[in-house]
Design a protein around this motif. Structure first.
Motif, PDB file in Angstrom:
ATOM      1  N   LYS A  64       0.833  -1.207   0.000  1.00  0.00           N
ATOM      2  CA  LYS A  64       0.000   0.000   0.000  1.00  0.00           C
ATOM      3  C   LYS A  64       0.866   1.254   0.000  1.00  0.00           C
ATOM      4  O   LYS A  64       1.860   1.334   0.720  1.00  0.00           O
ATOM      5  CB  LYS A  64      -0.926   0.007   1.222  1.00  0.00           C
ATOM      6  N   ILE A  65       0.459   2.218  -0.808  1.00  0.00           N
ATOM      7  CA  ILE A  65       1.100   3.527  -0.826  1.00  0.00           C
ATOM      8  C   ILE A  65       0.144   4.512  -0.145  1.00  0.00           C
ATOM      9  O   ILE A  65      -0.998   4.666  -0.580  1.00  0.00           O
ATOM     10  CB  ILE A  65       1.388   4.001  -2.263  1.00  0.00           C
ATOM     11  N   PRO A  66       0.580   5.177   0.916  1.00  0.00           N
ATOM     12  CA  PRO A  66      -0.323   6.056   1.671  1.00  0.00           C
ATOM     13  C   PRO A  66      -0.584   7.385   0.963  1.00  0.00           C
ATOM     14  O   PRO A  66       0.181   7.798   0.083  1.00  0.00           O
ATOM     15  CB  PRO A  66       0.441   6.279   2.981  1.00  0.00           C
ATOM     16  N   ASP A  67      -1.665   8.056   1.367  1.00  0.00           N
ATOM     17  CA  ASP A  67      -1.978   9.374   0.819  1.00  0.00           C
ATOM     18  C   ASP A  67      -0.874  10.383   1.103  1.00  0.00           C
ATOM     19  O   ASP A  67      -0.688  11.336   0.344  1.00  0.00           O
ATOM     20  CB  ASP A  67      -3.291   9.890   1.412  1.00  0.00           C
ATOM     21  N   SER A  68      -0.139  10.149   2.177  1.00  0.00           N
ATOM     22  CA  SER A  68       0.904  11.099   2.588  1.00  0.00           C
ATOM     23  C   SER A  68       2.051  11.194   1.596  1.00  0.00           C
ATOM     24  O   SER A  68       2.889  12.084   1.706  1.00  0.00           O
ATOM     25  CB  SER A  68       1.449  10.717   3.970  1.00  0.00           C
ATOM     26  N   LYS A  87      -3.430  -0.631  -5.597  1.00  0.00           N
ATOM     27  CA  LYS A  87      -4.168   0.632  -5.722  1.00  0.00           C
ATOM     28  C   LYS A  87      -3.224   1.797  -5.505  1.00  0.00           C
ATOM     29  O   LYS A  87      -2.369   1.767  -4.622  1.00  0.00           O
ATOM     30  CB  LYS A  87      -5.309   0.672  -4.700  1.00  0.00           C
ATOM     31  N   LEU A  88      -3.382   2.835  -6.304  1.00  0.00           N
ATOM     32  CA  LEU A  88      -2.632   4.077  -6.099  1.00  0.00           C
ATOM     33  C   LEU A  88      -3.513   5.069  -5.353  1.00  0.00           C
ATOM     34  O   LEU A  88      -4.723   5.139  -5.606  1.00  0.00           O
ATOM     35  CB  LEU A  88      -2.202   4.674  -7.442  1.00  0.00           C
ATOM     36  N   PRO A  89      -2.950   5.867  -4.458  1.00  0.00           N
ATOM     37  CA  PRO A  89      -3.760   6.827  -3.698  1.00  0.00           C
ATOM     38  C   PRO A  89      -4.225   7.989  -4.575  1.00  0.00           C
ATOM     39  O   PRO A  89      -3.539   8.378  -5.532  1.00  0.00           O
ATOM     40  CB  PRO A  89      -2.792   7.307  -2.618  1.00  0.00           C
ATOM     41  N   GLU A  90      -5.370   8.530  -4.250  1.00  0.00           N
ATOM     42  CA  GLU A  90      -5.899   9.673  -4.995  1.00  0.00           C
ATOM     43  C   GLU A  90      -4.967  10.873  -4.900  1.00  0.00           C
ATOM     44  O   GLU A  90      -4.896  11.687  -5.821  1.00  0.00           O
ATOM     45  CB  GLU A  90      -7.283  10.043  -4.456  1.00  0.00           C
ATOM     46  N   SER A  91      -4.243  10.958  -3.801  1.00  0.00           N
ATOM     47  CA  SER A  91      -3.360  12.116  -3.578  1.00  0.00           C
ATOM     48  C   SER A  91      -2.206  12.180  -4.565  1.00  0.00           C
ATOM     49  O   SER A  91      -1.521  13.201  -4.647  1.00  0.00           O
ATOM     50  CB  SER A  91      -2.801  12.077  -2.154  1.00  0.00           C
ATOM     51  N   SER A 104       5.004  -0.637 -12.776  1.00  0.00           N
ATOM     52  CA  SER A 104       4.889  -1.917 -13.466  1.00  0.00           C
ATOM     53  C   SER A 104       5.170  -3.067 -12.506  1.00  0.00           C
ATOM     54  O   SER A 104       5.789  -2.891 -11.447  1.00  0.00           O
ATOM     55  CB  SER A 104       5.872  -1.976 -14.640  1.00  0.00           C
ATOM     56  N   ASN A 105       4.701  -4.262 -12.909  1.00  0.00           N
ATOM     57  CA  ASN A 105       4.928  -5.478 -12.138  1.00  0.00           C
ATOM     58  C   ASN A 105       4.389  -5.357 -10.715  1.00  0.00           C
ATOM     59  O   ASN A 105       5.093  -5.605  -9.739  1.00  0.00           O
ATOM     60  CB  ASN A 105       6.417  -5.845 -12.114  1.00  0.00           C
ATOM     61  N   ASN A 106       3.130  -4.959 -10.623  1.00  0.00           N
ATOM     62  CA  ASN A 106       2.426  -4.913  -9.347  1.00  0.00           C
ATOM     63  C   ASN A 106       1.119  -5.684  -9.492  1.00  0.00           C
ATOM     64  O   ASN A 106       1.014  -6.572 -10.332  1.00  0.00           O
ATOM     65  CB  ASN A 106       2.191  -3.459  -8.920  1.00  0.00           C
ATOM     66  N   ARG A 107       0.121  -5.336  -8.693  1.00  0.00           N
ATOM     67  CA  ARG A 107      -1.183  -6.000  -8.745  1.00  0.00           C
ATOM     68  C   ARG A 107      -2.297  -4.996  -9.014  1.00  0.00           C
ATOM     69  O   ARG A 107      -3.420  -5.161  -8.548  1.00  0.00           O
ATOM     70  CB  ARG A 107      -1.434  -6.758  -7.440  1.00  0.00           C
ATOM     71  N   LEU A 108      -1.988  -3.989  -9.756  1.00  0.00           N
ATOM     72  CA  LEU A 108      -2.962  -2.937 -10.032  1.00  0.00           C
ATOM     73  C   LEU A 108      -4.098  -3.439 -10.910  1.00  0.00           C
ATOM     74  O   LEU A 108      -3.872  -4.118 -11.907  1.00  0.00           O
ATOM     75  CB  LEU A 108      -2.269  -1.761 -10.727  1.00  0.00           C
ATOM     76  N   THR A 109      -5.312  -3.081 -10.522  1.00  0.00           N
ATOM     77  CA  THR A 109      -6.483  -3.302 -11.364  1.00  0.00           C
ATOM     78  C   THR A 109      -6.933  -1.950 -11.902  1.00  0.00           C
ATOM     79  O   THR A 109      -6.454  -0.900 -11.466  1.00  0.00           O
ATOM     80  CB  THR A 109      -7.619  -3.945 -10.558  1.00  0.00           C
ATOM     81  N   PRO A 114      -6.639   5.883  -9.825  1.00  0.00           N
ATOM     82  CA  PRO A 114      -7.542   7.006  -9.537  1.00  0.00           C
ATOM     83  C   PRO A 114      -7.653   7.977 -10.705  1.00  0.00           C
ATOM     84  O   PRO A 114      -6.696   8.143 -11.479  1.00  0.00           O
ATOM     85  CB  PRO A 114      -6.880   7.682  -8.329  1.00  0.00           C
ATOM     86  N   VAL A 115      -8.799   8.602 -10.843  1.00  0.00           N
ATOM     87  CA  VAL A 115      -8.991   9.588 -11.916  1.00  0.00           C
ATOM     88  C   VAL A 115      -8.072  10.778 -11.730  1.00  0.00           C
ATOM     89  O   VAL A 115      -7.794  11.517 -12.678  1.00  0.00           O
ATOM     90  CB  VAL A 115     -10.458  10.061 -11.979  1.00  0.00           C
ATOM     91  N   GLU A 116      -7.578  10.952 -10.507  1.00  0.00           N
ATOM     92  CA  GLU A 116      -6.685  12.083 -10.219  1.00  0.00           C
ATOM     93  C   GLU A 116      -5.365  12.005 -10.971  1.00  0.00           C
ATOM     94  O   GLU A 116      -4.590  12.984 -10.985  1.00  0.00           O
ATOM     95  CB  GLU A 116      -6.416  12.154  -8.708  1.00  0.00           C
TER      96      GLU A 116
END
Length: 261
Positions: A64-68, A87-91, A104-109, A114-116
């Protein structure tokens, strides 16, 4: 896996450890390199080093990558490849100085993008390859400064037209996706090789001035080709879409070329 279903504990990153991992790049920028350190969680202590220009957390065990992370307002180069991020944070949209993003080479769906992302108006390179994307957000089409996009090795059936028509796009890697037609990938790549206008005429139909102008242009092009063939030059691996974990020696040269372009 440890008892209780918990993952590996991972290496503890302290502020002092992080400070010792800061390097100065060839172009004088500060790079915090925490790659290949067995990190399982984003180390909050590095937020105190948010004045760095580049951050490398690749080849770890981060989920996980935090919003911070948006506190890295000066960041131009963010490498998160080869982790377990879904998942990537909206921030991330607030990191408007970013020029390079490699996840690359992660588990992103597709839901994890995020649309951001469309707020990264200066970004030039985005690598989303080797993930679980079944669609690409059309918001990427708003990133007019994009030069390179990696979408290879996903679950894509189509590519938004807005992406293939980005004005500055030079490389679009869509290989090894389940497109309906085998040659679909090549179609997207060929669409980038665009010409403003193309006119074909015979020499006899040109006036003397126009014919002379065309001949001079052709002679100039032939001289350039001859020089390119006779002048030895250092290999720059121009066919590489993006560096990967097997191209360690060339990544530094590629990074400098990409971020200074």
């Amino acid at each position: 896996m440890a008892k209780g279903g918990k993952g590996p504990k991972g290496k503890k990153i302290t502020l002092n450890v992080a400070k010792n991992c800061i390097k100065i790049t060839f172009d004088g920028r500060k790079r915090l390199d925490l790659s290949k350190m067995g990190i399982t969680t984003f180390p909050k202590c590095i937020l105190r080093l948010n004045d760095v220009d580049e951050l490398d957390l690749s080849r770890n065990l981060i989920r996980k990558i935090p919003d911070s992370i948006s506190k890295f307002q000066n960041l131009r180069w963010l490498d998160l490849h080869s982790n377990y991020i879904d998942k990537l944070p909206e921030s991330i949209g607030q990191m408007t100085s970013l020029l390079y993003l490699n996840v690359s080479n992660n588990r992103l769906t597709s839901n994890g993008l995020p649309v951001e992302l469309n707020q990264l108006k200066n970004i030039r390179t985005v690598n989303l390859g080797l993930n679980h994307l079944d669609s690409v957000p059309t918001t990427l089409g708003a990133l007019k400064e994009l030069h390179e996009v990696g979408l290879h090795d996903n679950l894509l059936n189509t590519i938004p037209v807005s992406i293939s028509k980005l004005p500055k796009l030079k490389k679009l890697n869509t290989k090894r996706n389940p497109f309906p037609k085998p040659d679909e990938s090549e179609t997207f790549i060929d669409s980038i090789r665009r010409l403003e206008n193309l006119y074909l005429v015979e020499e006899k139909d040109l006036c003397a001035a126009c014919l002379r102008k065309c001949q001079n242009a052709r002679d100039k092009l032939n001289r350039i080709k001859t020089m390119a063939m006779t002048t030895p030059r250092k290999a720059i691996f121009s066919n590489l879409i993006l560096p990967n974990s097997m191209a360690k020696e060339s990544q530094e040269d590629w990074r400098i070329h990409s971020t200074s372009a």
